[in-house]
Design a protein around this motif. Structure first.
Motif, short mmCIF file in Angstrom:
data_model
loop_
_atom_site.label_atom_id
_atom_site.label_comp_id
_atom_site.label_asym_id
_atom_site.label_seq_id
_atom_site.Cartn_x
_atom_site.Cartn_y
_atom_site.Cartn_z
N CYS A 129 8.19 17.81 16.43
CA CYS A 129 8.37 17.47 17.84
C CYS A 129 8.23 18.75 18.68
CB CYS A 129 9.73 16.83 18.09
SG CYS A 129 9.94 15.23 17.29
N PRO A 130 7.02 19.13 19.04
CA PRO A 130 6.84 20.32 19.87
C PRO A 130 7.26 20.05 21.31
CG PRO A 130 4.79 19.66 18.75
CD PRO A 130 5.73 18.51 18.69
N GLY A 131 7.56 21.14 22.02
CA GLY A 131 7.68 21.08 23.46
C GLY A 131 6.32 21.40 24.07
N ALA A 132 6.33 21.96 25.27
CA ALA A 132 5.07 22.33 25.91
C ALA A 132 4.36 23.39 25.06
CB ALA A 132 5.34 22.88 27.31
N VAL A 174 3.39 26.12 33.58
CA VAL A 174 4.51 25.62 32.80
C VAL A 174 5.27 26.77 32.15
CG1 VAL A 174 5.20 24.11 30.89
CG2 VAL A 174 3.26 23.48 32.36
N GLN A 175 6.57 26.79 32.36
CA GLN A 175 7.40 27.79 31.70
C GLN A 175 7.73 27.34 30.28
OE1 GLN A 175 10.79 28.13 34.35
NE2 GLN A 175 9.85 29.84 35.44
N HIS A 176 8.18 28.28 29.46
CA HIS A 176 8.61 28.01 28.09
C HIS A 176 7.48 27.37 27.27
CE1 HIS A 176 12.62 28.93 29.53
NE2 HIS A 176 12.47 28.01 30.46
N MET A 177 6.29 27.91 27.42
CA MET A 177 5.12 27.40 26.71
C MET A 177 5.01 28.07 25.35
SD MET A 177 2.40 25.38 27.06
CE MET A 177 2.01 25.24 28.82
N ASP A 178 4.91 27.27 24.29
CA ASP A 178 4.77 27.79 22.95
C ASP A 178 3.29 27.92 22.58
OD1 ASP A 178 7.47 28.03 22.49
OD2 ASP A 178 7.65 26.09 21.50
N GLN A 179 3.02 28.74 21.56
CA GLN A 179 1.67 28.91 21.04
C GLN A 179 1.48 28.04 19.81
OE1 GLN A 179 -0.75 30.64 22.65
NE2 GLN A 179 0.84 30.84 24.22
N SER A 203 10.74 24.15 19.57
CA SER A 203 11.06 25.01 20.71
C SER A 203 12.57 25.03 20.93
CB SER A 203 10.37 24.48 21.98
OG SER A 203 10.95 25.02 23.15
N ASP A 204 13.16 26.22 20.94
CA ASP A 204 14.58 26.34 21.23
C ASP A 204 14.91 25.80 22.61
OD1 ASP A 204 15.19 27.48 18.79
OD2 ASP A 204 15.03 29.54 19.51
N HIS A 205 14.08 26.15 23.59
CA HIS A 205 14.33 25.71 24.96
C HIS A 205 14.34 24.19 25.05
CE1 HIS A 205 14.02 25.22 29.31
NE2 HIS A 205 12.95 24.45 29.09
N TYR A 206 13.32 23.54 24.51
CA TYR A 206 13.25 22.09 24.63
C TYR A 206 14.26 21.39 23.72
CZ TYR A 206 9.29 22.35 27.73
OH TYR A 206 8.50 22.59 28.82
N ARG A 207 14.65 22.05 22.63
CA ARG A 207 15.70 21.48 21.81
C ARG A 207 17.00 21.39 22.61
NH1 ARG A 207 16.15 25.19 18.43
NH2 ARG A 207 14.56 24.46 16.97
N ASN A 235 11.62 30.24 18.14
CA ASN A 235 10.37 30.82 18.62
C ASN A 235 10.30 32.28 18.22
OD1 ASN A 235 9.88 28.41 19.85
ND2 ASN A 235 10.68 29.02 21.82
N GLY A 236 9.11 32.74 17.85
CA GLY A 236 8.97 34.13 17.44
C GLY A 236 9.17 34.24 15.95
N ALA A 237 10.36 34.74 15.54
CA ALA A 237 10.64 34.91 14.13
C ALA A 237 10.78 33.55 13.46
CB ALA A 237 11.93 35.72 13.94
N VAL A 238 10.13 33.39 12.34
CA VAL A 238 10.15 32.12 11.62
C VAL A 238 10.67 32.37 10.21
CG1 VAL A 238 8.77 30.23 10.72
CG2 VAL A 238 8.21 31.23 12.93
#
Length: 275
Positions: free
Chosen positions: A198-201, A217-222, A243-247, A2-5
């Motif tokens: 496979c995205p998370g939230a 919802v926490q850990h929500m990606d854009q 998503s790092d969190h959902y991974r 997330n963030g830096a790609v």
């Protein structure tokens, strides 16, 4: 991530256009991750075919992308819940040199499975499963004839395990994940890259239709970050969890004894729903 790609050669602008251009097809393009894919691909110089049910949204997005990036944009209103929806898309684009197919259209249903509306379940199955099955079947011969190209299938982390109180949705996304993995292996020697995203939230309009409030919802990606990661990782396949969190979460769940993982998930969902 997330963030830096980290953008590899295939994800960079000119290389992306050479490898996957000149035209990219994006379904579910009127909002959310689909609209983000359209923005990112236009910035890389690809012409676009935007597919969704809401023509007004598509036309507004098409005008913006053409004005900002100078790309050609074709708007195609289609209902992918209809049996012949994918075939209509294939026929309407027969004259276009499409090098990238982004099968992104989909939606979710949340809650007790017995409480789902039967018509909504049928629509879920058609949009989430029937459409990617038929679109890939239709476009693979065209990509093979070109000798290069790519396919992105939007699944979900919920496709990694049967998710209580999201049973139908997670089942449809499990099909998409299995399809994407199979096609990656089938097409890897044909010059066609396949990635299952496979995205998370993710903060999309689909969250409201799925029955939950994104603000809770926490850990929500854009969507923009999710689409960027997918394009950057397209050549790497077969699966990208954005998503790092959902991974981390689903890696833990899928390595637990399945009975324990499912019971823990059900308990957590009942608690969050106040049941």
């Amino acid at each position: 991530m997330n963030g830096a790609v980290a953008v590899d050669a295939a994800g960079a602008g000119p290389d992306c256009a050479r490898r996957y251009g000149p035209v990219a097809l994006v379904t579910g393009a009127s909002s959310g991750i689909g609209a983000a894919f359209a923005q990112r691909l236009a910035a890389r110089g690809l012409d676009l075919v935007l597919v969704a049910r809401r023509r007004d949204r598509l036309e507004a997005l098409a005008s913006q992308l053409a004005a900002v990036h100078g790309v050609g944009v074709t708007v195609l209103q289609a209902d992918l819940a209809a049996t012949d929806g994918p075939q209509q898309v294939a026929e309407a684009t027969a004259a276009l040199d499409i090098g990238l197919v982004v099968s992104n259209a989909g939606f979710s249903l949340k809650g007790d499975h017995a409480g789902n509306d039967p018509a909504a379940l049928t629509e879920l199955l058609m949009v989430n499963c029937h459409a990617p099955l038929q679109l890939t079947r239709a476009f693979i011969p065209r990509l093979r004839a070109r000798g290069r190209g790519g396919i992105i299938l939007t699944s979900s982390v919920e496709g990694l395990i049967g998710c209580p109180y999201s049973g139908a949705y997670s089942a449809t996304k499990a099909l998409v994940k299995a399809l994407g993995e199979a096609l990656w292996a089938e097409l890897r020697n044909d010059g066609i890259d396949v990635l299952t995203l496979c995205p998370g939230a993710t903060a999309t309009e689909g969250a409201a239709r799925g029955g939950y409030d994104p603000s809770t919802v926490q850990h929500m990606d854009q969507p923009d970050a999710v689409a960027e990661q997918a394009l950057a990782g397209l050549a790497d396949g077969p699966i990208l969890i954005s998503s790092d969190h959902y991974r981390r979460l689903f890696e833990q769940l899928t390595t637990m004894p399945r009975r324990d993982a499912l019971a823990a998930m059900a308990k957590g969902m009942r608690t969050s729903r106040g049941a």
